[in-house]
Design a protein around this motif. Structure first.
Motif, mmCIF file in Angstrom:
data_model
loop_
_atom_site.group_PDB
_atom_site.id
_atom_site.type_symbol
_atom_site.label_atom_id
_atom_site.label_comp_id
_atom_site.label_asym_id
_atom_site.label_seq_id
_atom_site.Cartn_x
_atom_site.Cartn_y
_atom_site.Cartn_z
ATOM 1 N N PHE A 522 0.591 -1.173 -0.327
ATOM 2 C CA PHE A 522 0.166 0.423 0.187
ATOM 3 C C PHE A 522 1.416 1.490 -0.385
ATOM 4 O O PHE A 522 0.727 1.505 -0.388
ATOM 5 C CB PHE A 522 -0.966 -0.284 1.259
ATOM 6 C CG PHE A 522 -1.992 -1.078 0.820
ATOM 7 C CD1 PHE A 522 -2.334 -2.266 0.200
ATOM 8 C CD2 PHE A 522 -3.089 -0.836 2.260
ATOM 9 C CE1 PHE A 522 -3.190 -2.773 0.093
ATOM 10 C CE2 PHE A 522 -4.137 -1.527 2.148
ATOM 11 C CZ PHE A 522 -4.505 -2.098 0.796
ATOM 12 N N ALA A 533 -2.938 4.977 -6.272
ATOM 13 C CA ALA A 533 -3.753 4.518 -5.238
ATOM 14 C C ALA A 533 -4.987 5.062 -4.484
ATOM 15 O O ALA A 533 -5.668 3.750 -4.474
ATOM 16 C CB ALA A 533 -2.396 5.205 -4.079
ATOM 17 N N SER A 534 -5.335 5.667 -4.542
ATOM 18 C CA SER A 534 -7.207 6.182 -3.985
ATOM 19 C C SER A 534 -8.280 5.506 -4.675
ATOM 20 O O SER A 534 -9.096 5.121 -4.780
ATOM 21 C CB SER A 534 -7.421 7.585 -3.273
ATOM 22 O OG SER A 534 -6.789 8.306 -4.360
ATOM 23 N N SER A 535 -7.651 5.549 -5.990
ATOM 24 C CA SER A 535 -8.120 4.900 -7.161
ATOM 25 C C SER A 535 -8.848 3.509 -6.800
ATOM 26 O O SER A 535 -9.955 3.318 -7.777
ATOM 27 C CB SER A 535 -7.969 5.365 -8.721
ATOM 28 O OG SER A 535 -7.100 4.507 -8.587
ATOM 29 N N VAL A 536 -7.911 2.917 -5.910
ATOM 30 C CA VAL A 536 -8.625 1.460 -6.022
ATOM 31 C C VAL A 536 -8.958 1.399 -4.181
ATOM 32 O O VAL A 536 -9.075 -0.131 -3.730
ATOM 33 C CB VAL A 536 -7.492 0.595 -6.024
ATOM 34 C CG1 VAL A 536 -7.087 0.345 -7.817
ATOM 35 C CG2 VAL A 536 -6.003 0.543 -5.869
ATOM 36 N N GLY A 537 -9.071 2.316 -3.731
ATOM 37 C CA GLY A 537 -9.643 2.080 -2.391
ATOM 38 C C GLY A 537 -9.050 2.399 -1.092
ATOM 39 O O GLY A 537 -8.708 2.176 -0.161
ATOM 40 N N ILE A 538 -7.303 2.859 -1.714
ATOM 41 C CA ILE A 538 -6.591 3.228 -0.448
ATOM 42 C C ILE A 538 -6.672 3.744 0.262
ATOM 43 O O ILE A 538 -6.777 5.097 -0.969
ATOM 44 C CB ILE A 538 -4.640 2.135 -1.655
ATOM 45 C CG1 ILE A 538 -4.874 1.396 -1.593
ATOM 46 C CG2 ILE A 538 -3.768 2.986 -0.079
ATOM 47 C CD1 ILE A 538 -3.259 1.525 -2.186
ATOM 48 N N ASN A 539 -6.279 4.199 1.583
ATOM 49 C CA ASN A 539 -6.748 5.317 2.314
ATOM 50 C C ASN A 539 -5.742 6.449 1.862
ATOM 51 O O ASN A 539 -4.443 5.903 3.055
ATOM 52 C CB ASN A 539 -7.497 5.720 2.936
ATOM 53 C CG ASN A 539 -7.744 7.058 3.969
ATOM 54 O OD1 ASN A 539 -7.193 7.581 3.715
ATOM 55 N ND2 ASN A 539 -8.479 7.002 4.794
#
Ligand SMILES: Nc1ncnc2c1ncn2[C@@H]1O[C@H](COP(=O)(O)OP(=O)(O)O)[C@@H](O)[C@H]1O
Ligand SMILES: [Mg+2]
Lengths: 703, 253
Positions: A522, A533-539
């Motif tokens: 991550f 990164a956030s486009s796949v759901g990582i905060n």
């Protein structure tokens, strides 16, 4: 508040008069900040390097000026010419020619690390070259001392400026106008800016980028020299630390101008100086607020600016439009290593560890075991740098502060009869809590700004917080005992070494698990790009914050260990900002993602200076024991001095960071990869059809 | 029935320059919609507003009737909105399979500190199966263990698509999926998208310059020009529209 103002009835007109009086008093200080800030901006704008070593350059010239003017009693003009024009220009030329020329297309991070290395190495070099003595009362550039020449009375207000202050104001105005004209009106100014954005594009246009860059560096370095000489008389003694602290105010001023606007930096510096004077004037002298706020103002302002300014939060690093032609970075050693070699490496590691313990148990004497044990305690702090900076990707300049917080909290807990080991865990928790509060805003900032915010916090702790008795525990460092657990005593150095090694091993395994696990993936994703990164759901913010907090806790744990081993939580001896810089530089040089780098740099920090001490003591002993040797030999031998050891060690540690630009993975990983390649080639030559590397990477590709 | 995605009156201003003015758009469940327009028309900006990377200055975005304005990009991703990027954004230093695994764990929130620290970071059977399924679907099975940055641009775009599909999206935004690809790669990409559509779980909104690509795939098309929606309707009608031809051909595309 002045006595005259205190007896006057507070009328509206009087208050306005005071306001102007304080403002005028603040202008010279504002100009000091502004001058430093303008220098930093010039440097950044024309080289892409946020040159923290600017403070060290200023210090170097100030020291030269001090020595020739005060110790050799040169006249003013030659002294000023030597220290500002000659030393300044030579340093600028050297920095470009020997270093930054080879890093023009390097990442902003690499350039920052280089400047950190210089910030460590340069003041130590100056001290080695010019002697370690205290340099009291630095001489002013302007020798007139009759301050009453510059006293005006307007109405009820008095405006007083002394000669040095007027020199500063004039120099600032001159520099700002000159630089503004340079950038607005000349082709050179335009090229100086363009060379940062894309040196390759500029070269395609037929511009000699090397010449442009060297001119930039000479110019900004001469400015650093001027700043140093002008500022030195502000302090009772000439020390490099005062220059670091001024740097915070200057950085705050730079942030006003988004690091790139000369006029923004100038106005920011001026405003900060005036604000400081107004607060000093209007706040009641004895209140807690005033006493706390006055010294911390630059830090508070820098922090507030970093957090509030929208342009900072949305800042993107300028990327070279031709950066795509760069080859991708080398794969880590583990990726190119055939399976059989991995087994061999692991076996070798076990042998090294066992041999290390055996040497400590039976071969090394108490002196060396003590140093190694101290190094292993410190290695836990180094591991926090690996976690935060290498794995987490946040350049934190305040891991030393977290270690100090851990040590101080451990000490305070043991005062209340908490067992030491429990107190260490408590210390780690306190450090982690501080890390959470600090990290919440900081990890949202883009790279370089996060580094600056942690720098501000570290210097804030060093300048303000450590002086509060509830933080430091009083004037004498608090004592911390060594632990005894279930009848097993860790009072002697050797058992303590085992304890520290056990703590390090557990923490090291945890760091590896995070680095190789989902958290590490991550973080790699977040480092590539927050958006992706956030486009796949990582905060992204949460991922970074968790690691920052863990890193702070680990540093706190290491700080507790260091304190327990040394018997006291001594801030100025073990945890200062400068020492922390050395730690960071060491770990990054050795390999910021590597657990081996943490242990090697922890031990080196103590053992390397001791080895140098032996090296420099040997000639002295030789002179003492061989008085009949030829005189020329005695002269050479007498040249070396044992007290050089620490300084030389720091210089070498600092210069080590200069390898970062070439080997961002660290010299350990670079060496490992190189020897893996050699071994594989060697084995394959002898057994042509046998073991090929397991994952099919082309090992023969040119390095 | 409410549409899957409904965006009404989206307006976005950059430094005083309007990138989007009052744009409305709708996407229904499991349909493929195209968004076309010359460079600088605001297509990427619209995707950024819909996926949460940019905050729109005005307008409403609803996913299945629920307002999502104000949610962060990662929250929208977990709700089933995935996307790819015009300037490809692969994670540095990761293999293709790692990309998929990261996406899977992020949207399912099944990876974390505790899992790493208890030594259970290796992919379990379910995760491996889901990865293989997507790798098979997009035709990346042979490259699964290669570092993603070692692949060609065309394969890179497929990796981005696979990564987005790992999020099990109900709605997928593709930003110029065929740009920079040669003819065979473009045809392969179209084939992959057709296979995704056959599964019927995902609606796609894609922006494109390649008109035959759009004709082949999209049932409906929106046209943006200078930040305004100038046409909308069935793809064939829209492409025949003289205004659209003027906007497009006038730009020499
Ligand atoms: N981050 C940004 N800041 C300022 N202007 C931007 C930004 N992103 C896009 N723009 C501007 O908005 C307009 C629309 O851009 P974009 O959405 O990328 O168009 P398209 O994807 O249709 O080619 C362009 O004029 C572009 O310059
Ligand atoms: Mg676009």
């Amino acid at each position: 508040m002045t006595a005259a103002a205190a007896v006057q009835p507070v009328l509206a007109a009087g208050a306005v008069g005071d306001f102007f009086e304080y403002a005028v008093r603040g202008i010279p200080f504002g100009c000091v900040y502004a001058l430093l800030a303008v220098g930093l901006v010039l440097n950044y704008k024309t080289s892409g390097v946020f040159n923290l070593a600017f403070a060290a350059q200023a210090y170097a010239s100030a020291a030269v000026f001090y020595v020739v003017r005060k110790e050799h009693e040169w006249a003013l003009v030659p002294a000023a010419l030597l220290s500002i024009v000659v030393v300044g220009a030579a340093l600028g030329f050297l920095l470009d020619y020997a270093l930054y020329r080879h890093q023009r297309t390097a990442s902003p991070l690499a350039k920052l690390v280089t400047s950190l290395g210089l910030l460590v190495a340069m003041p130590e070099m100056v001290k080695l070259a010019l002697g370690p003595g205290v340099k009291a009362n630095p001489p002013p550039l302007w020798t007139v001392r009759r301050t009453d020449d510059f006293l005006w009375r307007v109405g009820g207000s008095r405006f007083v400026l002394d000669a040095g202050q007027i020199a500063t104001v004039l120099a600032t105005v001159f520099v700002v106008i000159g630089l503004t004209l340079l950038f607005r009106r000349t082709a050179l100014g335009l090229q100086m800016r363009a060379v940062v954005e894309s040196p390759r594009l500029l070269r395609l246009q037929g511009v000699d980028t090397d010449r442009v860059a060297v001119v930039s560096w000479i110019l900004s370095s001469m400015l650093a020299a001027l700043v140093g000489v002008l500022l030195a008389p502000l302090f009772a003694q000439l020390t490099s630390l005062d220059f670091f602290t001024l740097l915070v105010a200057a950085i705050a001023a730079c942030v006003v101008g988004n690091l790139t606007s000369i006029s923004g930096a100038f106005l920011g510096g001026l405003a900060l100086g005036i604000l400081q004077a107004e607060l000093a004037g209007f706040l009641p002298t004895d209140s807690v607020v005033a006493n706390g706020l006055r010294p911390s103002l630059p830090f508070v302002v820098l922090f507030a600016l970093l957090l509030i300014r929208q342009s900072v939060r949305s800042a993107r690093t300028v990327t070279d439009p031709l950066a795509g032609v760069d080859p991708p970075p080398d794969p880590p050693p583990a990726d190119i290593r055939p399976a059989w070699m991995t087994t061999a490496t692991r076996a070798f590691a076990v042998v090294v560890i066992v041999a290390g313990f055996a040497l400590c148990a039976w071969v090394f004497d108490d002196y060396w075991v003590g140093l190694i044990a101290a190094g292993v305690c410190l290695a836990v702090v180094m591991l926090s740098i690996v976690l935060t900076t290498g794995v987490g990707g946040t350049i934190s300049l305040c891991q030393c502060t977290f270690a100090a917080i851990g040590a101080l909290a451990t000490a305070q807990l043991t005062q209340h009869d908490v067992p030491v080991l429990v107190a260490m865990v408590g210390g780690a928790a306190v450090a982690a809590a501080v890390g959470a509060v600090l990290g919440f805003p900081v990890i949202r900032l883009p790279g370089i700004y996060a580094a600056l915010a942690t720098l501000a916090f570290a210097l804030f702790f060093e300048g303000v917080l450590i002086n509060l008795s509830w933080v430091s525990g009083g004037d004498t460092p608090l004592r911390v005992p060594r632990p005894t657990v279930l009848g097993t005593s860790f009072l002697a150095d050797r058992p303590f070494l085992v304890l520290a090694a056990a703590v390090f091993a557990v923490a090291g395994v945890a760091v590896i698990a995070l680095r190789e696990g989902t958290t590490g993936r991550f973080l790699d994703a977040v480092r590539t790009s927050d958006t992706a990164a956030s486009s796949v759901g990582i905060n992204p913010a949460r991922t970074r914050l968790v690691v920052f907090v863990l890193g702070a806790g680990l540093a706190g744990l290491g700080g507790g260990l260091v304190a327990s081993f040394s018997g006291q939580a001594n801030y100025s001896q073990s945890f200062t900002f400068f020492i922390g810089l050395v730690w960071l530089v060491l770990v990054i040089t050795a390999g910021s993602r590597s657990v081996q780098a943490a242990i090697i740099s922890g031990i080196s920090f103590f053992v390397f200076p001791a080895l140098l001490d032996r090296l420099f003591t040997w000639p002295v002993n030789f002179v003492d024991t061989n008085p009949g040797a030829p005189p020329w030999l005695l002269d050479i031998m007498g040249f070396f001095k044992p007290e050089w050891a620490q300084g030389v060690a720091f210089v070498l540690f600092g210069l080590g960071a200069l390898t970062y630009a070439k080997h961002p993975e660290g010299i350990i990983a670079a060496q490992t990869s190189a020897s893996i390649r050699r071994t594989v080639r060697f084995v394959e030559r002898r057994r042509p059809a046998a073991t090929s590397p397991s994952n099919g990477l082309d090992l023969e590709a040119p390095a | 029935m409410t549409a899957l995605l409904e965006a009404v009156g989206i307006t976005k201003v950059y430094d005083g320059m309007a990138a989007l003015t009052d744009v409305s758009i709708e996407v229904d469940t499991a349909e493929l919609v195209a968004l076309i327009g010359p460079n600088g028309a605001g297509k990427t900006t619209l995707f950024d507003c819909l996926s949460g990377v940019q905050r729109a200055d005005a307008g409403i975005v609803r996913l299945e009737g629920r307002e999502i304005e104000g949610l962060a990009p990662h929250e929208r991703a977990r709700m089933g909105i995935a996307r790819t990027f015009q300037r490809i954004e692969l994670f540095t230093g990761m293999t293709v399979r790692d990309h998929l695994l990261v996406a899977d764990r992020a949207v399912r929130r099944s990876g974390g500190l505790l899992r790493d620290l208890t030594g259970r970071a290796k992919p379990d059977a379910g995760e491996r199966e889901r990865c293989d399924e997507v790798l098979e679907l997009v035709g990346l099975a042979d490259d699964a263990d290669r570092p993603a940055h070692a692949l060609s641009l065309g394969r890179g775009r497929v990796v981005e698509l696979a990564r987005a599909l790992m999020c099990r999206p109900r709605l997928l935004f593709l930003d110029e999926p065929s740009s920079g690809l040669d003819r065979t790669e473009t045809a392969e990409m179209a084939g992959v998208l057709e296979r995704v559509m056959e599964q019927g779980a995902t609606a796609i909104l894609l922006c494109e310059h390649d008109v035959p690509f759009v004709e082949r795939l999209a049932s409906r098309t929106y046209v943006l020009d200078c930040g305004r929606r100038i046409a909308a309707g069935p793809t064939r009608d829209v492409l025949a529209d003289p205004d659209v031809r003027a906007a497009y051909l006038g730009q020499g595309v």
